[in-house]
Design a protein around this motif. Structure first.
Motif, short mmCIF file in Angstrom:
data_model
loop_
_atom_site.label_atom_id
_atom_site.label_comp_id
_atom_site.label_asym_id
_atom_site.label_seq_id
_atom_site.Cartn_x
_atom_site.Cartn_y
_atom_site.Cartn_z
N THR A 16 0.85 -1.18 0.00
CA THR A 16 0.00 0.00 0.00
C THR A 16 0.89 1.23 0.00
N ARG A 17 0.31 2.37 -0.29
CA ARG A 17 1.09 3.62 -0.29
C ARG A 17 1.72 3.88 1.07
N LEU A 25 7.23 6.48 -4.38
CA LEU A 25 5.88 6.70 -4.90
C LEU A 25 5.83 7.85 -5.90
N THR A 64 2.78 4.87 -12.96
CA THR A 64 2.84 5.24 -11.55
C THR A 64 2.52 4.03 -10.67
N PHE A 65 2.85 4.16 -9.40
CA PHE A 65 2.56 3.08 -8.46
C PHE A 65 1.07 2.79 -8.40
N ASP A 66 0.25 3.83 -8.31
CA ASP A 66 -1.19 3.64 -8.16
C ASP A 66 -1.79 2.88 -9.35
N ILE A 67 -1.35 3.23 -10.56
CA ILE A 67 -1.88 2.57 -11.75
C ILE A 67 -1.40 1.12 -11.81
N ARG A 69 -0.53 -0.77 -9.29
CA ARG A 69 -1.19 -1.53 -8.23
C ARG A 69 -2.63 -1.86 -8.61
N ALA A 70 -3.32 -0.90 -9.21
CA ALA A 70 -4.69 -1.15 -9.64
C ALA A 70 -4.73 -2.25 -10.69
N THR A 73 -4.26 -5.46 -8.84
CA THR A 73 -5.43 -5.73 -8.02
C THR A 73 -6.58 -6.30 -8.85
#
Length: 201
Positions: A16-17, A25, A64-67, A69-70, A73
């Motif tokens: 997680t962040r 990040l 990016t990390f968020d993309i 990770r999504a 997921t």
């Protein structure tokens, strides 16, 4: 830096962040990865979030990390990886088989090595050598010896750990496995032996 999905057995969950440094990040150098079996061996294949193969040398395939990770997921990837580049100040060292996947407890030897590296006054020298920068050394072989000497100290003279870590560094090259001496020793074996002999704890 690889972390995996929670439903995969014997692997840690996706990060997680909150678990990662902001400095990582902020970098758009993340990719997904997926497990594949090739020639009977399991390997990790980097995946672009658009569905194609990613490359550690092609920034177009990073995100990016968020993309990333999504993407993992949602299912197309098994985990996320951070791509180390020549433009960032970070150094990554892989420690294999040192963490209990069920309890999350790290082996004492790995914890001790991480602490030594983190607190070392010569950490800058290590970072340059690990990234393949031979500046300040008369030859690549001299740089190999310098890195091995640092690792000999940090691993308490563990030849196998030194060899594995050198192979993970950007100093690694085919000559490391070349037989250079009449006794049959490789360049790497002799370098490690000399580094251990010349290093005091």
């Amino acid at each position: 830096m690889d972390l995996s999905r929670p439903q995969l057995a014997m692997t840690p969950p996706l990060p997680t962040r909150e678990q990662l440094p902001n400095a990582l990040l902020e970098q758009a150098t993340w990719v997904g990865w997926r497990r594949q079996t090739r020639g009977g061996d399991e390997t990790k294949v980097l995946r672009d979030v658009t569905g194609g193969d990613a490359s550690a040398t092609d920034p177009v395939t990073w995100t990016t990390f968020d993309i990333a990770r999504a993407y993992a997921t949602d299912g197309p990837a098994d985990g996320v990886s951070y791509v180390f580049t020549d433009d960032d100040p970070f150094v990554g060292v892989a420690f294999d088989a040192c963490r209990d996947s069920e309890t999350g407890v790290t082996d004492d030897w790995a914890e001790e090595l991480i602490e030594r590296v983190s607190n070392a006054a010569n950490g800058g020298t290590f970072s340059r050598l690990w990234c393949g920068d031979t500046t300040g050394n008369d030859s690549h072989s001299e740089a190999d010896m310098a890195l091995c000497s640092l690792l000999a100290f940090w691993t308490a003279g563990d030849a196998q750990q030194i060899d594995r870590l050198v192979r993970d560094s950007r100093l690694s090259r085919p000559k490391w496995d070349a037989v250079q001496f009449s006794g049959g020793s490789t360049d790497g074996e002799t370098t490690i032996e000399r580094a251990i002999a010349g290093t005091s704890d």
